[in-house]
Every structure is written in C-alpha cells, then in structure tokens.
Write a protein that holds these residues in place. Structure first.
Motif, PDB file in Angstrom:
ATOM      1  N   UNK A  22       0.837  -1.191   0.000  1.00  0.00           N
ATOM      2  CA  UNK A  22       0.000   0.000   0.000  1.00  0.00           C
ATOM      3  C   UNK A  22       0.877   1.247   0.000  1.00  0.00           C
ATOM      4  N   UNK A  23       0.316   2.313  -0.566  1.00  0.00           N
ATOM      5  CA  UNK A  23       0.956   3.623  -0.513  1.00  0.00           C
ATOM      6  C   UNK A  23       0.256   4.403   0.586  1.00  0.00           C
ATOM      7  N   UNK A  24       1.019   5.123   1.379  1.00  0.00           N
ATOM      8  CA  UNK A  24       0.431   5.809   2.521  1.00  0.00           C
ATOM      9  C   UNK A  24      -0.565   6.893   2.109  1.00  0.00           C
ATOM     10  N   UNK A  25      -0.457   7.404   0.874  1.00  0.00           N
ATOM     11  CA  UNK A  25      -1.366   8.453   0.430  1.00  0.00           C
ATOM     12  C   UNK A  25      -2.559   7.911  -0.362  1.00  0.00           C
ATOM     13  N   UNK A  26      -2.699   6.599  -0.443  1.00  0.00           N
ATOM     14  CA  UNK A  26      -3.809   5.985  -1.165  1.00  0.00           C
ATOM     15  C   UNK A  26      -4.481   4.950  -0.269  1.00  0.00           C
ATOM     16  N   UNK A  27      -5.735   4.664  -0.563  1.00  0.00           N
ATOM     17  CA  UNK A  27      -6.463   3.684   0.239  1.00  0.00           C
ATOM     18  C   UNK A  27      -6.499   2.322  -0.419  1.00  0.00           C
ATOM     19  N   UNK A  61      -5.522 -13.473   7.707  1.00  0.00           N
ATOM     20  CA  UNK A  61      -4.720 -12.322   8.122  1.00  0.00           C
ATOM     21  C   UNK A  61      -4.092 -11.668   6.888  1.00  0.00           C
ATOM     22  N   UNK A  62      -3.938 -10.366   6.921  1.00  0.00           N
ATOM     23  CA  UNK A  62      -3.329  -9.635   5.821  1.00  0.00           C
ATOM     24  C   UNK A  62      -2.070  -8.952   6.332  1.00  0.00           C
ATOM     25  N   UNK A  63      -0.956  -9.254   5.683  1.00  0.00           N
ATOM     26  CA  UNK A  63       0.289  -8.553   5.985  1.00  0.00           C
ATOM     27  C   UNK A  63       0.328  -7.340   5.067  1.00  0.00           C
ATOM     28  N   UNK A  64       0.265  -6.152   5.649  1.00  0.00           N
ATOM     29  CA  UNK A  64       0.299  -4.934   4.848  1.00  0.00           C
ATOM     30  C   UNK A  64       1.715  -4.367   4.863  1.00  0.00           C
ATOM     31  N   UNK A  65       2.246  -4.162   3.671  1.00  0.00           N
ATOM     32  CA  UNK A  65       3.625  -3.687   3.523  1.00  0.00           C
ATOM     33  C   UNK A  65       3.596  -2.334   2.829  1.00  0.00           C
ATOM     34  N   UNK A  66       4.102  -1.291   3.483  1.00  0.00           N
ATOM     35  CA  UNK A  66       4.130   0.011   2.816  1.00  0.00           C
ATOM     36  C   UNK A  66       5.091  -0.021   1.627  1.00  0.00           C
ATOM     37  N   UNK A 105       2.147   3.902  -9.314  1.00  0.00           N
ATOM     38  CA  UNK A 105       3.259   3.383  -8.518  1.00  0.00           C
ATOM     39  C   UNK A 105       4.552   4.109  -8.859  1.00  0.00           C
ATOM     40  N   UNK A 106       5.405   4.306  -7.856  1.00  0.00           N
ATOM     41  CA  UNK A 106       6.683   4.982  -8.139  1.00  0.00           C
ATOM     42  C   UNK A 106       7.602   4.088  -8.950  1.00  0.00           C
ATOM     43  N   UNK A 107       8.432   4.695  -9.721  1.00  0.00           N
ATOM     44  CA  UNK A 107       9.452   3.939 -10.460  1.00  0.00           C
ATOM     45  C   UNK A 107      10.431   3.351  -9.450  1.00  0.00           C
ATOM     46  N   UNK A 108      11.178   2.363  -9.867  1.00  0.00           N
ATOM     47  CA  UNK A 108      12.134   1.677  -8.973  1.00  0.00           C
ATOM     48  C   UNK A 108      13.055   2.657  -8.259  1.00  0.00           C
ATOM     49  N   UNK A 109      13.505   3.665  -8.997  1.00  0.00           N
ATOM     50  CA  UNK A 109      14.486   4.589  -8.432  1.00  0.00           C
ATOM     51  C   UNK A 109      13.904   5.350  -7.240  1.00  0.00           C
ATOM     52  N   UNK A 110      12.575   5.482  -7.213  1.00  0.00           N
ATOM     53  CA  UNK A 110      11.940   6.250  -6.144  1.00  0.00           C
ATOM     54  C   UNK A 110      11.572   5.363  -4.960  1.00  0.00           C
ATOM     55  N   UNK A 111      11.651   4.058  -5.156  1.00  0.00           N
ATOM     56  CA  UNK A 111      11.412   3.138  -4.050  1.00  0.00           C
ATOM     57  C   UNK A 111      12.692   3.075  -3.235  1.00  0.00           C
ATOM     58  N   UNK A 112      12.563   2.943  -1.976  1.00  0.00           N
ATOM     59  CA  UNK A 112      13.705   2.938  -1.059  1.00  0.00           C
ATOM     60  C   UNK A 112      14.787   1.984  -1.453  1.00  0.00           C
TER      61      UNK A 112
END
Length: 112
Positions: A22-27, A61-66, A105-112
């Motif tokens: 999930x993205x923190x700015x989206x539901x 159960x749902x594992x939610x990963x930011x 979704x962010x491009x790879x470069x923008x992912x941590x």
C-alpha cells in the motif's frame, strides 16, 4: 551456501495469509502472492506479528507492507543484505506487472 531467494513462506501457511502493498497516500491495497516475496528480516518480523493473532471467522490475516519498504536496491539487483535486509524483496517480474497495471506506482528509483 547459496539459498534460493524466492521460496514459499515456510513460517506460516501462505494460503492462510494475504500480502498487500500500500501507498500511505492511497487507500488501495495491492494484493500479491506471498510466494513472490523472498525471506528477509523485515518480512520475518511481519510474519511473526501475524502469527498467533486470533482470526475472525472467514478472514485471512493480511500482511500490509508500505511501498517504501519494497527494496529498491533489490529491484535494481544491487542489494547486498539478502536475508538480513530491512525491506522486502519482491520478485522483479511481479514489480513490473504492478507498474504496468498501476501507473501511479513509483518507479524503482523512487522506491527505497
């Protein structure tokens, strides 16, 4: 010794657990097959949190990963931490499929 990077989730039954990004700015939750994640320290922590929690009837159960916890170094084949990584290692093919299906979704470069 070499350990295959993508293996079934052995510490819990993957059919009994859902994984969602999930993205923190989206539901919106993006559900992904658990077997498309590699075992990392962060994933093991999340699995441990889910185990032992009481299940509501007919609910998995749902594992939610930011999204910011998806390893960008892994996506670029540069992560040196492997199983000790503090992010999740998502299958690169699955990431490309998610990018194609969800242009926000962010491009790879923008992912941590």
């Amino acid at each position: 010794s070499h350990v295959p990077e993508f293996i079934q989730l052995v510490s819990c039954d993957s059919s009994a657990t859902l994984v969602a990004l999930y993205a923190e700015d989206r539901k919106e939750l993006l559900y992904i097959p658990g077997e498309r994640l590699a075992h990392t320290a962060y994933l093991q922590t999340l699995l441990a949190q889910v185990q032992g929690k009481p299940l509501q009837e007919n609910h998995k159960p749902v594992i939610q990963i930011p999204l910011h916890r998806v390893c960008g170094l892994h996506l670029r084949k540069l992560c040196l931490y492997g199983q000790d990584c503090k992010c999740v290692h998502l299958c690169r093919e699955t990431w490309q499929q998610l990018l194609a299906a969800h242009p926000w979704l962010p491009e790879e470069e923008k992912v941590r």
